[in-house]
Design a protein around this motif. Structure first.
Motif, PDB file in Angstrom:
ATOM      1  N   MET A  37      36.625 -23.630   0.861  1.00 52.32           N
ATOM      2  CA  MET A  37      36.441 -22.973  -0.429  1.00 52.32           C
ATOM      3  C   MET A  37      35.441 -21.835  -0.279  1.00 52.32           C
ATOM      4  SD  MET A  37      36.411 -26.124  -3.153  1.00 52.32           S
ATOM      5  CE  MET A  37      37.829 -27.202  -3.294  1.00 52.32           C
ATOM      6  N   PRO A  38      35.596 -20.724  -1.074  1.00 51.37           N
ATOM      7  CA  PRO A  38      34.710 -19.567  -0.926  1.00 51.37           C
ATOM      8  C   PRO A  38      33.237 -19.896  -1.071  1.00 51.37           C
ATOM      9  CG  PRO A  38      36.621 -19.012  -2.268  1.00 51.37           C
ATOM     10  CD  PRO A  38      36.682 -20.480  -2.027  1.00 51.37           C
ATOM     11  N   LEU A  39      32.886 -20.819  -2.013  1.00 51.85           N
ATOM     12  CA  LEU A  39      31.473 -21.110  -2.240  1.00 51.85           C
ATOM     13  C   LEU A  39      30.836 -21.731  -1.005  1.00 51.85           C
ATOM     14  CD1 LEU A  39      29.190 -21.020  -4.275  1.00 51.85           C
ATOM     15  CD2 LEU A  39      29.865 -23.295  -5.052  1.00 51.85           C
ATOM     16  N   PHE A  40      31.546 -22.664  -0.356  1.00 51.59           N
ATOM     17  CA  PHE A  40      31.016 -23.283   0.854  1.00 51.59           C
ATOM     18  C   PHE A  40      30.861 -22.246   1.962  1.00 51.59           C
ATOM     19  CE2 PHE A  40      32.984 -27.006  -1.220  1.00 51.59           C
ATOM     20  CZ  PHE A  40      31.887 -27.838  -1.245  1.00 51.59           C
ATOM     21  N   ARG A  41      31.806 -21.328   2.059  1.00 59.72           N
ATOM     22  CA  ARG A  41      31.741 -20.323   3.118  1.00 59.72           C
ATOM     23  C   ARG A  41      30.649 -19.301   2.847  1.00 59.72           C
ATOM     24  NH1 ARG A  41      37.440 -18.136   4.977  1.00 59.72           N
ATOM     25  NH2 ARG A  41      36.097 -17.483   6.703  1.00 59.72           N
ATOM     26  N   ILE A  42      30.381 -19.005   1.584  1.00 58.88           N
ATOM     27  CA  ILE A  42      29.256 -18.121   1.260  1.00 58.88           C
ATOM     28  C   ILE A  42      27.960 -18.736   1.760  1.00 58.88           C
ATOM     29  CG2 ILE A  42      27.859 -17.224  -0.642  1.00 58.88           C
ATOM     30  CD1 ILE A  42      30.406 -16.763  -2.208  1.00 58.88           C
ATOM     31  N   ASP A  43      27.781 -20.015   1.494  1.00 55.69           N
ATOM     32  CA  ASP A  43      26.577 -20.706   1.957  1.00 55.69           C
ATOM     33  C   ASP A  43      26.532 -20.736   3.485  1.00 55.69           C
ATOM     34  OD1 ASP A  43      24.418 -21.856   0.436  1.00 55.69           O
ATOM     35  OD2 ASP A  43      24.816 -23.726   1.490  1.00 55.69           O
ATOM     36  N   GLN A  44      27.672 -20.928   4.100  1.00 56.50           N
ATOM     37  CA  GLN A  44      27.736 -20.965   5.566  1.00 56.50           C
ATOM     38  C   GLN A  44      27.345 -19.620   6.164  1.00 56.50           C
ATOM     39  OE1 GLN A  44      31.647 -21.919   7.059  1.00 56.50           O
ATOM     40  NE2 GLN A  44      31.213 -21.027   9.066  1.00 56.50           N
ATOM     41  N   TYR A  45      27.899 -18.531   5.631  1.00 52.36           N
ATOM     42  CA  TYR A  45      27.582 -17.212   6.161  1.00 52.36           C
ATOM     43  C   TYR A  45      26.131 -16.832   5.878  1.00 52.36           C
ATOM     44  CZ  TYR A  45      32.522 -16.440   7.121  1.00 52.36           C
ATOM     45  OH  TYR A  45      33.797 -16.526   7.619  1.00 52.36           O
ATOM     46  N   ALA A  46      25.581 -17.309   4.772  1.00 49.85           N
ATOM     47  CA  ALA A  46      24.179 -17.016   4.477  1.00 49.85           C
ATOM     48  C   ALA A  46      23.253 -17.592   5.551  1.00 49.85           C
ATOM     49  CB  ALA A  46      23.808 -17.574   3.101  1.00 49.85           C
ATOM     50  N   TYR A  47      23.640 -18.730   6.126  1.00 51.93           N
ATOM     51  CA  TYR A  47      22.817 -19.369   7.163  1.00 51.93           C
ATOM     52  C   TYR A  47      23.133 -18.871   8.565  1.00 51.93           C
ATOM     53  CZ  TYR A  47      20.653 -22.797   4.061  1.00 51.93           C
ATOM     54  OH  TYR A  47      19.900 -23.394   3.077  1.00 51.93           O
ATOM     55  N   THR A  48      24.266 -18.198   8.746  1.00 50.93           N
ATOM     56  CA  THR A  48      24.661 -17.796  10.097  1.00 50.93           C
ATOM     57  C   THR A  48      24.736 -16.282  10.293  1.00 50.93           C
ATOM     58  OG1 THR A  48      27.013 -17.967   9.501  1.00 50.93           O
ATOM     59  CG2 THR A  48      25.974 -19.919  10.465  1.00 50.93           C
ATOM     60  N   SER A  49      24.457 -15.495   9.262  1.00 50.63           N
ATOM     61  CA  SER A  49      24.566 -14.042   9.386  1.00 50.63           C
ATOM     62  C   SER A  49      23.476 -13.503  10.312  1.00 50.63           C
ATOM     63  CB  SER A  49      24.449 -13.383   8.006  1.00 50.63           C
ATOM     64  OG  SER A  49      23.116 -13.390   7.552  1.00 50.63           O
ATOM     65  N   ARG A  50      23.693 -12.315  10.819  1.00 57.20           N
ATOM     66  CA  ARG A  50      22.715 -11.684  11.719  1.00 57.20           C
ATOM     67  C   ARG A  50      21.456 -11.248  10.982  1.00 57.20           C
ATOM     68  NH1 ARG A  50      25.410  -7.178  15.402  1.00 57.20           N
ATOM     69  NH2 ARG A  50      23.242  -7.102  16.074  1.00 57.20           N
ATOM     70  N   LEU A  51      21.512 -11.207   9.647  1.00 56.51           N
ATOM     71  CA  LEU A  51      20.323 -10.875   8.843  1.00 56.51           C
ATOM     72  C   LEU A  51      19.600 -12.128   8.358  1.00 56.51           C
ATOM     73  CD1 LEU A  51      21.736  -7.927   6.690  1.00 56.51           C
ATOM     74  CD2 LEU A  51      20.253  -7.792   8.696  1.00 56.51           C
ATOM     75  N   ARG A  52      19.995 -13.281   8.888  1.00 53.73           N
ATOM     76  CA  ARG A  52      19.398 -14.553   8.438  1.00 53.73           C
ATOM     77  C   ARG A  52      17.896 -14.582   8.638  1.00 53.73           C
ATOM     78  NH1 ARG A  52      16.886 -18.271   7.120  1.00 53.73           N
ATOM     79  NH2 ARG A  52      17.333 -20.496   7.271  1.00 53.73           N
ATOM     80  N   HIS A  53      17.399 -13.996   9.736  1.00 56.90           N
ATOM     81  CA  HIS A  53      15.978 -14.099  10.056  1.00 56.90           C
ATOM     82  C   HIS A  53      15.169 -12.888   9.582  1.00 56.90           C
ATOM     83  CE1 HIS A  53      16.688 -17.734  12.325  1.00 56.90           C
ATOM     84  NE2 HIS A  53      17.674 -17.136  12.972  1.00 56.90           N
ATOM     85  N   VAL A  54      15.810 -12.005   8.815  1.00 54.47           N
ATOM     86  CA  VAL A  54      15.060 -10.926   8.166  1.00 54.47           C
ATOM     87  C   VAL A  54      14.319 -11.517   6.970  1.00 54.47           C
ATOM     88  CG1 VAL A  54      15.280  -8.727   6.928  1.00 54.47           C
ATOM     89  CG2 VAL A  54      16.702  -9.196   8.940  1.00 54.47           C
ATOM     90  N   HIS A  55      13.132 -11.013   6.700  1.00 55.23           N
ATOM     91  CA  HIS A  55      12.337 -11.540   5.595  1.00 55.23           C
ATOM     92  C   HIS A  55      13.148 -11.491   4.299  1.00 55.23           C
ATOM     93  CE1 HIS A  55       9.112 -12.072   2.671  1.00 55.23           C
ATOM     94  NE2 HIS A  55       8.331 -12.467   3.669  1.00 55.23           N
ATOM     95  N   PRO A  56      13.252 -12.612   3.569  1.00 52.02           N
ATOM     96  CA  PRO A  56      14.086 -12.628   2.349  1.00 52.02           C
ATOM     97  C   PRO A  56      13.612 -11.643   1.291  1.00 52.02           C
ATOM     98  CG  PRO A  56      12.754 -14.629   2.518  1.00 52.02           C
ATOM     99  CD  PRO A  56      12.639 -13.934   3.831  1.00 52.02           C
ATOM    100  N   GLY A  57      12.302 -11.366   1.260  1.00 53.71           N
ATOM    101  CA  GLY A  57      11.799 -10.408   0.287  1.00 53.71           C
ATOM    102  C   GLY A  57      12.364  -9.019   0.498  1.00 53.71           C
ATOM    103  N   GLU A  58      12.588  -8.649   1.755  1.00 57.66           N
ATOM    104  CA  GLU A  58      13.159  -7.333   2.055  1.00 57.66           C
ATOM    105  C   GLU A  58      14.598  -7.248   1.550  1.00 57.66           C
ATOM    106  OE1 GLU A  58      12.763  -6.843   6.242  1.00 57.66           O
ATOM    107  OE2 GLU A  58      10.621  -7.248   6.232  1.00 57.66           O
ATOM    108  N   LYS A  59      15.385  -8.289   1.816  1.00 56.37           N
ATOM    109  CA  LYS A  59      16.780  -8.287   1.360  1.00 56.37           C
ATOM    110  C   LYS A  59      16.856  -8.336  -0.162  1.00 56.37           C
ATOM    111  CE  LYS A  59      17.454 -11.802   4.107  1.00 56.37           C
ATOM    112  NZ  LYS A  59      18.066 -12.944   4.839  1.00 56.37           N
ATOM    113  N   PHE A  60      15.981  -9.114  -0.775  1.00 57.04           N
ATOM    114  CA  PHE A  60      15.964  -9.217  -2.230  1.00 57.04           C
ATOM    115  C   PHE A  60      15.602  -7.868  -2.852  1.00 57.04           C
ATOM    116  CE2 PHE A  60      14.108 -10.225  -6.343  1.00 57.04           C
ATOM    117  CZ  PHE A  60      14.969 -11.187  -6.845  1.00 57.04           C
ATOM    118  N   ALA A  61      14.579  -7.218  -2.312  1.00 55.68           N
ATOM    119  CA  ALA A  61      14.156  -5.921  -2.846  1.00 55.68           C
ATOM    120  C   ALA A  61      15.260  -4.883  -2.700  1.00 55.68           C
ATOM    121  CB  ALA A  61      12.884  -5.456  -2.131  1.00 55.68           C
ATOM    122  N   PHE A  62      15.908  -4.863  -1.534  1.00 54.71           N
ATOM    123  CA  PHE A  62      16.987  -3.893  -1.317  1.00 54.71           C
ATOM    124  C   PHE A  62      18.133  -4.117  -2.297  1.00 54.71           C
ATOM    125  CE2 PHE A  62      21.090  -2.987   0.775  1.00 54.71           C
ATOM    126  CZ  PHE A  62      20.978  -1.606   0.853  1.00 54.71           C
ATOM    127  N   ALA A  63      18.549  -5.370  -2.455  1.00 50.66           N
ATOM    128  CA  ALA A  63      19.692  -5.669  -3.321  1.00 50.66           C
ATOM    129  C   ALA A  63      19.386  -5.335  -4.778  1.00 50.66           C
ATOM    130  CB  ALA A  63      20.083  -7.142  -3.182  1.00 50.66           C
TER     131      ALA A  63
END
Length: 262
Positions: free
Chosen positions: A1-27
């Protein structure tokens, strides 16, 4: 299901170890700039930028990303129909459409321009939120909201609702497999009857599972606030400069194109 895969990609993406504040601010900053635009140029650029960041940088499969992007299109089109359709009595040269019994049903040029602007803004905003959700786990988003002093009750409710979505989907999946193993979907009549039973029983079972989950939280000392371990990550000056350059460029484009036609 898309929701499970969204969570999966969030943990496995290449930006996973970028500070979350940076991604949040950009978005969030990019989304607000997109919504402030007066032409379709900036929202289209934001849509392409978010897609490039998710597919080329975070390495989320393009096919999955565009499938997600098509999900809100039905809601967008339904909403835009109310904006574009115009009903007037008598022939109106400004309206492109059909004249039926003295009533003109069609669209006007300004309405089409407004619909295009709303559509591109919505698509750009959704793209920004997809970037955040596909690169940042929900736990880290909740942590950022805590740091921003968002009311604790709102943040905890958001976290629990997110968790209960998975509970409901898991319960529905197990019930569906159980019914299927008993030939519950062998024919059209049995399929409708089985689906009706699934929907009728889903709420009750999900409610009992949610109560069990809440009881487990209380047994572990839950007092209204869930504390989670946060992996320490340094803030990257290079990323901050890049975010500032991108958003400033988009902001300048918004100001330059402010009086341009849509």
């Amino acid at each position: 299901m898309p929701l499970f895969r969204i969570d999966q990609y969030a943990y496995t993406s290449r930006l996973r170890h970028v500070h979350p504040g940076e991604k949040f601010a950009f978005a969030i900053l990019t989304m607000f700039i997109c919504l402030a635009a007066s032409t379709v140029l900036v929202p289209l650029l934001v849509t392409c930028l978010a897609a490039a960041a998710v597919i080329m940088v975070a390495r989320v499969p393009a096919r999955f990303y565009f499938r997600l992007l098509f999900l809100p299109l039905g809601f967008l089109v339904a909403g835009l129909l109310a904006v574009t359709l115009t009903i007037s009595r008598g022939a109106n040269p400004a309206v492109y459409g059909l004249v039926i019994g003295g009533v003109t049903l069609g669209v006007t040029g300004p309405a089409l321009n407004q619909a295009a602007l709303i559509f591109t803004k919505s698509l750009g905003a959704v793209s920004c939120l997809y970037f955040l959700s596909l690169t940042t786990p929900m736990v880290e988003i909740i942590s950022i909201l805590h740091r921003l002093r968002v009311p604790a009750l709102l943040v905890e409710m958001m976290g629990l609702v997110y968790r209960f979505i998975f509970v409901i989907m898991e319960t529905a999946g197990m019930m569906y497999v159980s019914q299927g193993s008993r030939c519950g979907y062998a024919g059209i009549r049995t399929s409708f009857r089985s689906m009706a039973q699934l929907v009728a029983n889903l709420f009750a079972r999900s409610y009992h599972r949610s109560r069990a989950l809440y009881t487990a939280l209380l047994a572990r000392g839950y007092t209204g606030e869930i504390r989670m371990w946060e992996e320490p990550r340094p803030v990257s000056a290079k990323h901050l400069v890049l975010i500032a350059l991108v958003d400033l460029t988009l902001l300048v484009l918004v100001l330059v194109t402010w009086r341009w036609p849509v």
